[in-house]
Design a protein around this motif. Sequence first.
Motif, PDB file in Angstrom:
ATOM      1  N   GLU A 222      42.993  42.715  30.048  1.00 12.96           N
ATOM      2  CA  GLU A 222      42.913  42.245  31.433  1.00 12.96           C
ATOM      3  C   GLU A 222      41.484  41.816  31.709  1.00 12.96           C
ATOM      4  O   GLU A 222      40.540  42.462  31.271  1.00 12.96           O
ATOM      5  CB  GLU A 222      43.290  43.351  32.423  1.00 12.96           C
ATOM      6  CG  GLU A 222      44.696  43.853  32.298  1.00 12.96           C
ATOM      7  CD  GLU A 222      44.993  45.013  33.250  1.00 12.96           C
ATOM      8  OE1 GLU A 222      44.101  45.437  34.024  1.00 12.96           O
ATOM      9  OE2 GLU A 222      46.127  45.512  33.209  1.00 12.96           O
ATOM     10  N   ASP A 223      41.324  40.733  32.442  1.00 14.55           N
ATOM     11  CA  ASP A 223      39.999  40.266  32.859  1.00 14.55           C
ATOM     12  C   ASP A 223      39.993  40.236  34.380  1.00 14.55           C
ATOM     13  O   ASP A 223      40.632  39.387  34.997  1.00 14.55           O
ATOM     14  CB  ASP A 223      39.720  38.871  32.273  1.00 14.55           C
ATOM     15  CG  ASP A 223      38.255  38.476  32.383  1.00 14.55           C
ATOM     16  OD1 ASP A 223      37.491  39.132  33.122  1.00 14.55           O
ATOM     17  OD2 ASP A 223      37.874  37.504  31.711  1.00 14.55           O
ATOM     18  N   TRP A 224      39.300  41.215  34.976  1.00  9.75           N
ATOM     19  CA  TRP A 224      39.235  41.334  36.428  1.00  9.75           C
ATOM     20  C   TRP A 224      38.004  40.587  36.928  1.00  9.75           C
ATOM     21  O   TRP A 224      36.886  41.086  36.796  1.00  9.75           O
ATOM     22  CB  TRP A 224      39.134  42.796  36.844  1.00  9.75           C
ATOM     23  CG  TRP A 224      40.352  43.632  36.596  1.00  9.75           C
ATOM     24  CD1 TRP A 224      41.419  43.353  35.791  1.00  9.75           C
ATOM     25  CD2 TRP A 224      40.594  44.922  37.159  1.00  9.75           C
ATOM     26  NE1 TRP A 224      42.309  44.385  35.824  1.00  9.75           N
ATOM     27  CE2 TRP A 224      41.832  45.359  36.656  1.00  9.75           C
ATOM     28  CE3 TRP A 224      39.895  45.738  38.036  1.00  9.75           C
ATOM     29  CZ2 TRP A 224      42.384  46.591  37.006  1.00  9.75           C
ATOM     30  CZ3 TRP A 224      40.433  46.960  38.379  1.00  9.75           C
ATOM     31  CH2 TRP A 224      41.664  47.379  37.884  1.00  9.75           C
ATOM     32  N   TRP A 225      38.191  39.413  37.493  1.00  5.91           N
ATOM     33  CA  TRP A 225      37.079  38.628  38.026  1.00  5.91           C
ATOM     34  C   TRP A 225      36.518  39.340  39.249  1.00  5.91           C
ATOM     35  O   TRP A 225      37.257  39.887  40.058  1.00  5.91           O
ATOM     36  CB  TRP A 225      37.534  37.236  38.387  1.00  5.91           C
ATOM     37  CG  TRP A 225      38.033  36.436  37.212  1.00  5.91           C
ATOM     38  CD1 TRP A 225      37.996  36.778  35.885  1.00  5.91           C
ATOM     39  CD2 TRP A 225      38.655  35.164  37.261  1.00  5.91           C
ATOM     40  NE1 TRP A 225      38.543  35.806  35.112  1.00  5.91           N
ATOM     41  CE2 TRP A 225      38.958  34.789  35.933  1.00  5.91           C
ATOM     42  CE3 TRP A 225      38.986  34.299  38.292  1.00  5.91           C
ATOM     43  CZ2 TRP A 225      39.583  33.589  35.619  1.00  5.91           C
ATOM     44  CZ3 TRP A 225      39.598  33.101  37.981  1.00  5.91           C
ATOM     45  CH2 TRP A 225      39.887  32.756  36.658  1.00  5.91           C
ATOM     46  N   ASP A 226      35.217  39.325  39.377  1.00  7.00           N
ATOM     47  CA  ASP A 226      34.511  40.035  40.453  1.00  7.00           C
ATOM     48  C   ASP A 226      34.905  41.511  40.499  1.00  7.00           C
ATOM     49  O   ASP A 226      34.825  42.152  41.543  1.00  7.00           O
ATOM     50  CB  ASP A 226      34.753  39.381  41.818  1.00  7.00           C
ATOM     51  CG  ASP A 226      34.164  37.997  41.899  1.00  7.00           C
ATOM     52  OD1 ASP A 226      33.078  37.772  41.327  1.00  7.00           O
ATOM     53  OD2 ASP A 226      34.786  37.114  42.524  1.00  7.00           O
ATOM     54  N   LYS A 227      35.386  42.024  39.352  1.00  4.97           N
ATOM     55  CA  LYS A 227      35.792  43.428  39.200  1.00  4.97           C
ATOM     56  C   LYS A 227      36.914  43.823  40.159  1.00  4.97           C
ATOM     57  O   LYS A 227      37.070  44.987  40.504  1.00  4.97           O
ATOM     58  CB  LYS A 227      34.597  44.365  39.371  1.00  4.97           C
ATOM     59  CG  LYS A 227      33.515  44.142  38.344  1.00  4.97           C
ATOM     60  CD  LYS A 227      32.428  45.168  38.516  1.00  4.97           C
ATOM     61  CE  LYS A 227      31.288  44.911  37.567  1.00  4.97           C
ATOM     62  NZ  LYS A 227      30.229  45.882  37.710  1.00  4.97           N
TER      63      LYS A 227
END
Length: 178
Positions: free
Chosen positions: A131-136
């Motif tokens: 998973e890649d969470w942009w802006d966390k």
Amino acid sequence: MDPSRECEGKGACELKSNQRFADKIMPHLLNLYGSCAKASDFDMYAPNASFEDPLTHAQGVKQIKSAFYSLAKVFSESKIVEYHIQESEISPGKKEILIDNKQHYKIMGRNIDMISLIKLYVENGKIVRHEDWWDKKPLRNRDTVSFPLVGRVMEMGRRGLMLATHAMMGFGKDPDSQ
């Protein structure tokens, strides 16, 4: 923060201690995000692994290849410029790897810098979920939004975009084999 685990630039860390699974796969992840992936960089994934970010949801290694091979088609530059790794064993044979990072992209001459949290779930030495969470921020889906139907529509949109990307990228063919 352990300075031996904090890294900058495109290369992998040099470690003074025993190498963890995350340290072994980091050069491959840097290649994926740096638009210079080779077929062998995807060997770290289980055959039915998934990849998800706010735009796409890839299921299986071939779709994951399409997702990452498409970066070079969209961006003139892409790379992880800074990162910090945290690895935890969830149970025997299962790990969670968190990679707090800063990504750099260039599109149509414009620089874009973004913070991200990459979450990897590993079972028996292979990534099963990426998973890649942009802006966390957690990925928005039926479980994380107020109205599950809205989340379901968002999930379907990510799958649709991934299927279009997968077709455009030759259904996961490696560029060096085309």
